[in-house]
Design an enzyme around this catalytic site. Structure first.
Site, PDB file in Angstrom:
ATOM      1  N   HIS A  75       0.835  -1.200   0.000  1.00  0.00           N
ATOM      2  CA  HIS A  75       0.000   0.000   0.000  1.00  0.00           C
ATOM      3  C   HIS A  75       0.876   1.259   0.000  1.00  0.00           C
ATOM      4  O   HIS A  75       0.616   2.211  -0.746  1.00  0.00           O
ATOM      5  CB  HIS A  75      -0.917  -0.020   1.226  1.00  0.00           C
ATOM      6  CG  HIS A  75      -1.801   1.165   1.373  1.00  0.00           C
ATOM      7  ND1 HIS A  75      -2.827   1.446   0.490  1.00  0.00           N
ATOM      8  CD2 HIS A  75      -1.815   2.154   2.293  1.00  0.00           C
ATOM      9  CE1 HIS A  75      -3.428   2.565   0.868  1.00  0.00           C
ATOM     10  NE2 HIS A  75      -2.833   3.016   1.961  1.00  0.00           N
ATOM     11  N   ASP A  78       2.409   1.769  -3.354  1.00  0.00           N
ATOM     12  CA  ASP A  78       1.393   2.268  -4.278  1.00  0.00           C
ATOM     13  C   ASP A  78       1.212   3.779  -4.107  1.00  0.00           C
ATOM     14  O   ASP A  78       1.138   4.524  -5.089  1.00  0.00           O
ATOM     15  CB  ASP A  78       0.068   1.532  -4.044  1.00  0.00           C
ATOM     16  CG  ASP A  78      -1.000   1.957  -5.017  1.00  0.00           C
ATOM     17  OD1 ASP A  78      -0.741   1.947  -6.239  1.00  0.00           O
ATOM     18  OD2 ASP A  78      -2.115   2.296  -4.562  1.00  0.00           O
TER      19      ASP A  78
END
Length: 111
Positions: A75, A78
Site C-alpha cells: 500500500h 502504491d
C-alpha cells in the site's frame, strides 16, 4: 525488521507530496505560477523523504532475505508511485499553464 512506523513514513510523505502537487496544479490554473512552482518544489522535497524511507526498507530486504513483505508495505509503495506520477505530471501542467498565460498576455497586447 521493518516496522509499521517505517512504512507509514512512506505513506505520509508520499501523501504530502501528492497533495502539494495537486494544489500546485490548482495554483497554476489560477495563474499563480510562482506559487505553483514553490509548491512543486515542496512536493519534491517530501517525495525525496518518502523515497529515502523506501530505500532504507529495500536495504533491509537486501541484507535480510528472510524479511517478509506485507500488504501495508505494498500500500505504501502504491502511494509512492502515485505521488511520483502526479509530481512528474505537475511540472508539465505548470509549464502548460505558464505558456497559456503568456499567450493570453500576447493576445491582449496585440488587440
Amino acid at each position: 525488521m521493518i516496522s509499521e512506523t517505517d512504512v507509514m513514513q512512506i505513506i505520509v510523505y508520499a501523501g504530502n507530496a501528492k497533495s502539494l502537487a495537486m494544489n500546485a496544479i490548482k495554483e497554476a490554473k489560477g495563474g499563480e505560477i510562482v506559487a505553483a512552482k514553490k509548491m512543486l518544489e515542496e512536493s519534491k522535497s517530501n517525495m525525496k523523504i518518502a523515497h529515502q524511507h523506501h530505500t532504507d526498507i529495500l536495504q533491509t530486504f537486501a541484507s535480510n532475505p528472510d524479511e517478509s513483505a506485507n500488504m501495508f508495505l505494498t500500500h505504501a509503495q502504491d502511494h509512492m508511485m502515485a505521488a511520483i506520477t502526479v509530481t512528474d505530471f505537475t511540472k508539465e501542467f505548470i509549464d502548460l499553464h505558464e505558456e497559456m498565460q503568456e499567450l493570453r498576455t500576447l493576445i491582449r497586447e496585440n488587440r
